[in-house]
Design an enzyme around this catalytic site. Sequence first.
Site, PDB file in Angstrom:
ATOM      1  N   GLY B 332      38.939  39.168  38.700  1.00 18.52           N
ATOM      2  CA  GLY B 332      38.745  40.576  39.039  1.00 18.52           C
ATOM      3  C   GLY B 332      37.841  41.265  38.035  1.00 18.52           C
ATOM      4  CB  SER B 333      37.556  44.821  37.143  1.00 16.12           C
ATOM      5  OG  SER B 333      37.470  45.192  38.497  1.00 16.12           O
TER       6      SER B 333
END
Lengths: 379, 652
Positions: B332-333
Site C-alpha cells: 500500500g501507501s
Amino acid sequence: MSVDALDSSRTQRTLTGTARLLLALHIDGPLFIALCMVGAVGAIVLFSASGSSLNMLEAQLMRFGLGLTAMIMLAQVPPRIIRNVAPMAYVIGLIMLLLVMFTGDIAMGAQRWLDLGFVRFQPSELMKLAVPLACAWFLHERPLPPSLSSLLVLLLGIGIPTLLIAEQPDLGTSLLVAASGGMVVLLAGLQIRYILSVVGLLVPVAIVAWHFLLHDYQKQRVLTFLDPQSDPLGSGYHIIQSQIAIGSGGVFGKGYLNGSQVQLEFLPERSTDFIFAVVGEEWGLMGLVTVILLLMFVIGRSLYLAATAHDTFSRLASGSLALTFCVYVFVNTGMVTGLLPVVGVPLPFISYGGTAMVTLMAGFGILMSLCAKRKLVSR
Amino acid sequence: MPRSVRIKDHHAETQLFEQRAAIAAVIMVIAMGLVISRLVWLQVVKYEYFADLSQGNRIRIEPIPPNRGLILDRNGLPLATNAPSYQLELTKEQVEDIDATLQGIAAIGLIDPESIPNIKRDLRGRRSFDAVPIKLQLTELELARFAARRHQFPGVEIRPRLTRYYPLAESAVHAIGYVGAISEEDKKRLDLDDYAGTTLTGKNGVEYAYENQLHGKAGFQQLLVNAQGRSVERIGDEAAKLERREPIAGNDLFLTIDQRVQQAAEEALRGQRASAVAIDPANGDIIAFVSTPAFDPNLFARGLSRPEYLALTEDPRRPMYDRVIRGVYPPGSTVKPMMALAALEYGIVTPENSIFCRGAYRMPGVSRPWRDWKPGGHGHVDMRKSIATSCDVYFYDIANQMGVDRIHDYLEQFGMGQTTGIDIPGEKNGLLPSTDWKKKAFRRKEHQIWFPGDTISIGIGQGYMTATPLQLAHATATIANRGQRFKPRLVRAIRNVTTGEISELKPSPLPPAHVNDPSAWDVAIGGMYDVANAPYGTARGATANAPYKIAGKSGTAQVFTVAANEKMKKAGDLAEHLRDHALFIAFAPLDAPRIAVAVVVENAPGGGSAFAAPIARRILDVYLLTPEQLAEQEAKKKPALPVPVPRPGDTE
C-alpha cells in the site's frame, strides 16, 4: 585296431566326463571347487549374520550364480583378446571415473556410481581388473625387470585412478586398485633398491595424505584404530564389538545362529565388512582357520597357475589377480581382528554385497583363461 | 651409446617371476599367520575376558546428553531455558516383547495407542542398548501410575532429563522457534553420535538456525551391566577401567530482541491477526518480532498428541504461521517514500514540482479513472506534501512516468522482492513486479503483457506488488539510515558456557541504496515527518504529540477491489475477511534514528493511520522513553490504547 584308438579309449577311461568338460571350458578344477566351497560357506554364514534373512541369502546366491557365469564366460575368451582389450578397458575405466567425479550419483555420502541409463555402475570396480591387466600389457613386450622410465609410466598409470577413487571417497577400493597395479610391478621383478626407496618415500607421502587428501572420517578411522577406546560411541564401537564377538567365540564358537553379539545386533555391519567376526563368534577359532585355509588355497592355487602360464602378460596379470585377492583377505581379516585400521574392504565371497563379488569372479575367469593349458596359442 | 640395448630374456624372466611369486607366497603365509596368531590371542588367551564382556557382565556405554544453550533477550532475560522433567525410556535389548510392552503402557494411558507404530519405527533405527524415549515430560499422576506397575515392564525406566522450557510461553515464539522430538528428517541432517541421549532438536526459528551452537557435545560413561542390563559395580580390575567423558554444554545465545518492547507490541496486537517488527537501523538488530496469534512452544517440547497438533495446524487464524517473514501483503501507501526517491533518482520530477489533485487520475485513452483515496482530491501538492497527505494521484503519475522496470530496479536496492537474509529460515521473497517477471509468471501469451495500467497501481503499492512486514521494516530502516543497509538479525552474541566468554557477532552490511543527490533523503524523510506531524499529516492523531520526533507512513492495502464506479464503502460495512489490511511504518527519533518499525494488521477494523499507527507509536514509546516518561504518557491519554474508531471517509 590302431594304436590311436586304443589310446583314446584309455583316455576316456581315465578322465571323467566332468573333468573333460572342465578342461574343454578352460576351467581349473581345484580352483573351481575351492571357489564354490567358499561361496557355500559364505551363504551359510550370511544367513546367520543377516538375522536369518531369506531375501538376502537369495540375493547373495543370485549374485554368486551371476559371478560364476561371468567367470565361465570370461574363461572362454582367448588370452590374446584379453591382452588387446586391456588398454582399452583401462582408458574407458579412467574416462568413467572422471565422469563419476563430475556427474556421478551420491550414495551413502560417497560419489561412486555412474548412471548409464539402464544400469548403475561403479567404474572403480572395473578398474580393479583393468589396472593390473593394463600394467601387464604395458610390460609384456618390454625387457624385465622394467626400466626406470617404464616404472614412471606405471606409477602414473596406477596413481591416477587410485587418487580418483580415493577422492570419491572410497579408501578401500583405491587401496585394492593400487595394490593390484603394484603387484604387477613387483612380480615383473622390480629391483630391491626401488622397493626400498618407495618404502622411504611412503613416509612423506603419508604425511601429505594425512594433511591434504584424507577425509575427516578416514582420519577418524586411523585415529580410532590406534586407540579404539577414544571414541566408543562412534567409530571405535565397530572394533570393540568385533573383538568381543571374535574373542567370546573361543575355540569352538557359540554355535550356528547362537552368537549373542551377532544375533542381539551388537556387532555393526555384521553382514558386510565385519562378517568375519560372525564366523569367529559362532564357529570359533576352528571356523576362522577353516575359512582362512580355504581362502589361502584359492590364493596358492591361483599363484601356481600363474607360474605355469605361457607368456609374460598372462603370468603378470594372473599373478597380480591372485595376490590382490590375498590383499583383500588380509586387509579384511586384519581390520576385523584389530590388526589394521578399518578401511571398507569386504571379505571376498562371504561379505554381503554385489559388485565386488562379480568383479572377483570375473577376475578368476580371466585368470583361468590366461592360465589354461592350450595347444601353444597366442605366443 | 654407453649402454647396450636390453633384450628380452624369456628364461630369466620366468625365473624372476617364479622367484617373486615364491616370495609373495611366503609373505602371504606370514601375514595370514599373523592374523591366525591374533585370533589365537583373542579366542584362546583372552577368551575368558571377552566371553565375560559378551555374556555375563559387559560394559554398556551410556551417553550423557549435553545441556542445551539458553536463549536470552538482549538484556539477558531468559527466553528459553532447561527444566528438569521425567521421561519414559525403553531399552530394546532388555525388553522381551516390545509389542506387548508398548500395548501395556498404552493400556495404563501413558502413551497413545495410535503412536505405537511411530515409536516402533523410531526404535528400529536405534542400537539395541540405547535407551529410547517413548514419552516425554511425565506428569505427577503419570509418574505415580507407572511407578506402581513398574515391575510389569522390564527394560522401561523413568529417567530424569532436562527438557526445553520457555518461561514466557507464546512470547516471541516465531523468532525463537521451538524444539521437538528428533524426526527421520532431522536424522539425515544431524550427526547422530552427538545426539545419543538427546531427544529434542531445534525445529524452527533461532532454535533451528543456531542448532549447532545450542546443542553442544554428548559425553558418555561406561557402566558395567549384568545380563539383565542392570548396572552393577564389580570388584576386580574391570571397575577401574570404566571411563567417563563429560558432555560439553551448548552455547548461550543473546538475541537482539528487547523483551520489554516485544511484550508491549504483543499486548498492542493482541486479538488481531497481525505482525510487527522493529529494527535498529544502525546494525540490523531486531528489537521486536511479533506475529499474532501465536502458540505455546512448550507443547512441542513435551510432545503433542495428534488432535492437539491438528488443532494448531488447522486453526483458520493460523497461529503457527510466521507473518513477519512469511506473510506477504500489498504494501500500500507505505511504498510512497521509496517511490518518491525513485522519481528523484530518475529525474522525473523535482521536489518542488507540484500537481493539482482533483481526486482522480486519468490516463490518455483510458476511460476508467484511478481514484484517490480522498474523493475531492488534495489540491496543490508537491512531493513532500503528497507523501504527507498520501496523495494517490501524485504517485499514479510518477509511477506512470517511470515505468515498472525502473521502479523495480530502484526498489530492489531497498531489499524489496528478495529475502533480507535474516538469520532464521523460511523467509519469503514478496513480489517486486517487472515486465520480465510477468513474462515468466504467466503461461498464456495474453497474460504476459505488461499494461501501463498495471504500473499505476504499483505507484501506490497495490496491484502485483507484495512485501513481508520484515521487508517493510528493513526498507524503513534503510530510509532512516539514508541508504545504509544491514542484514536483519536475531542473534547478537554467543556465550561459550565453558569459558564464559561472550563473542559479539558483527553486523553484516548490505549494498547501500543509492541516491544521486543526498538531499533526496531530506525530501522523503521530510514527507514522512509531515505524515506524523503536519496538520495535514495522515497519522498526526497518533504520532504528533510524542516527546521525540517521529517520521512515518501509513498504508491501507486493499484485499477486496471495490469497483471504481461504486461509492467507496466504509471498511466497517464489509465482511471481516474482505476488510483492508492496515499498515504503518515509522522510525524515530528523526535526527538520530534508533528504531524503525513496521506494523501490519490483517483485515483491520480501521485503516493504517487510524489502527496501525497507534500500535507503532506504542512500540516506539516503550523503546525510546524511560519508564517514568512512559508512565507520564499513560496518565495523559486516559482512554489509552483501545481500538480507535476510524473517522468516516478516512480510509488512509
